[in-house]
Design an enzyme around this catalytic site. Structure first.
Site, PDB file in Angstrom:
ATOM      1  N   LEU A   1      -1.553   1.045  -6.086  1.00 35.57           N
ATOM      2  CA  LEU A   1      -2.217   2.460  -5.349  1.00 35.57           C
ATOM      3  C   LEU A   1      -2.108   1.856  -4.260  1.00 35.57           C
ATOM      4  CD1 LEU A   1      -3.499   4.903  -5.062  1.00 35.57           C
ATOM      5  CD2 LEU A   1      -6.125   3.821  -5.591  1.00 35.57           C
ATOM      6  N   ASP A   2      -1.753   2.529  -3.012  1.00 35.35           N
ATOM      7  CA  ASP A   2      -0.777   2.083  -2.198  1.00 35.35           C
ATOM      8  C   ASP A   2      -0.263   1.258  -1.179  1.00 35.35           C
ATOM      9  OD1 ASP A   2      -2.138   5.540  -1.149  1.00 35.35           O
ATOM     10  OD2 ASP A   2      -4.032   4.664  -1.669  1.00 35.35           O
ATOM     11  N   GLU A   3       0.219   0.247  -2.055  1.00 34.59           N
ATOM     12  CA  GLU A   3       1.402  -1.033  -1.560  1.00 34.59           C
ATOM     13  C   GLU A   3       2.756  -1.178  -2.305  1.00 34.59           C
ATOM     14  OE1 GLU A   3      -0.429  -4.017  -4.012  1.00 34.59           O
ATOM     15  OE2 GLU A   3      -2.417  -3.605  -3.756  1.00 34.59           O
TER      16      GLU A   3
END
Length: 280
Positions: free
Chosen positions: A224-226
């Site tokens: 997530l969001d990486e």
């Protein structure tokens, strides 16, 4: 008589002496004009990156075969037409990023075809239909994450987009969904993560008295969001800003960062290597 075409050649390979000469000599052999050329060497990884915009009459298979014979083992190259790309935008309820993309696609700023907008809520239908673009509702109500993502992916596939843009789409994607569109999903989020996770991040930031707020556009991967970062920006705020002021300022940054990132991606300037991007 064949008409001239413009294409973009992108190359990633182990760095060696003479790579630029090898590639450009092959282009010359094929009577192709080099309109623009950019290259970069990552000395840490020993990798060479090159984006070459070409114009001429192409025999793709012969050109690529000649390149393969000249490049070192482990090279990756691709040749694609330059110009307009096709996207599908995913949305939930927030309009600022979507509205900005619709305006720029229609009135200048982004050379892109928006094939469709797909939402898990119907909130933004009227906005989208003002631009004569199809809007599809794929509701998540009563469905598991996997079931909903399957329906979303099938709806996207029907439009055969080059990229999928998450314009404040507020659902966490399953690994199965991401795997169907590798390095093709672009997301925008506020840069407070992971400092201010969950709901109401701007209110959390206000309570902490932050002095900058920003946004990050990135490719989506399983974490997530990486995913690999494409573009980031920040603006300064101070004690006079309310939480609502921060939210308005943050939305401006988000839409600007997303459109700037998308501009680079659509121009085939963004190379993904590992969890990093190289922009040429």
């Amino acid at each position: 008589m064949h008409s001239l075409q413009r294409k973009v050649l992108r190359t990633i390979c182990p760095d060696q002496k003479g790579l630029i000469a090898r590639i450009t000599n092959i282009c010359y052999k094929h009577e192709l004009n080099i309109v623009q050329n950019n290259e970069f060497v990552d000395h840490r990884t020993g990798r060479f990156f090159m984006r070459t915009e070409l114009e001429g009459i192409f025999n793709d298979s012969t050109l690529l075969a000649d390149l393969d014979s000249a490049l070192p083992e482990g090279s990756v190259r691709e040749l694609n037409p330059a110009g307009r790309r096709r996207i599908v935008i995913l949305v939930t309820k927030e309009a600022h990023c979507l509205g900005d993309l619709l305006m720029k696609a229609n009135y200048g700023g982004l050379d892109v075809e928006i094939a469709a907008v797909i939402g898990n809520h119907d909130t933004l239908r009227s906005l989208v239909e003002r631009f004569d673009i199809p809007f599809e509702l794929v509701s998540h109500e009563g469905l598991s994450r996997n079931e909903h993502d399957q329906k979303m992916a099938d709806a996207i596939d029907a439009y055969q987009p080059d990229y999928v843009v998450l314009a404040k789409y507020m659902r966490v994607l399953t690994p199965e969904f991401v795997a169907r569109f590798p390095n093709k999903i672009i997301n925008i989020h506020h840069s407070f993560l992971p400092a201010f996770i969950g709901a109401r991040p701007y209110h959390q930031a206000y309570e902490r008295g932050v002095k900058i707020i920003g946004a990050t556009a990135h490719y989506v991967n399983d974490n997530l969001d990486e995913g690999p970062i494409i573009m980031q920006d920040v603006i300064h705020v101070d004690h006079t800003y309310t939480a609502e002021d921060m939210m308005r300022a943050g939305r401006d940054v988000e839409k600007n960062v997303l459109s700037r990132a998308l501009y680079k991606v659509l121009a085939q300037r963004v190379f993904v290597y590992g969890n990093r991007t190289i922009i040429l």
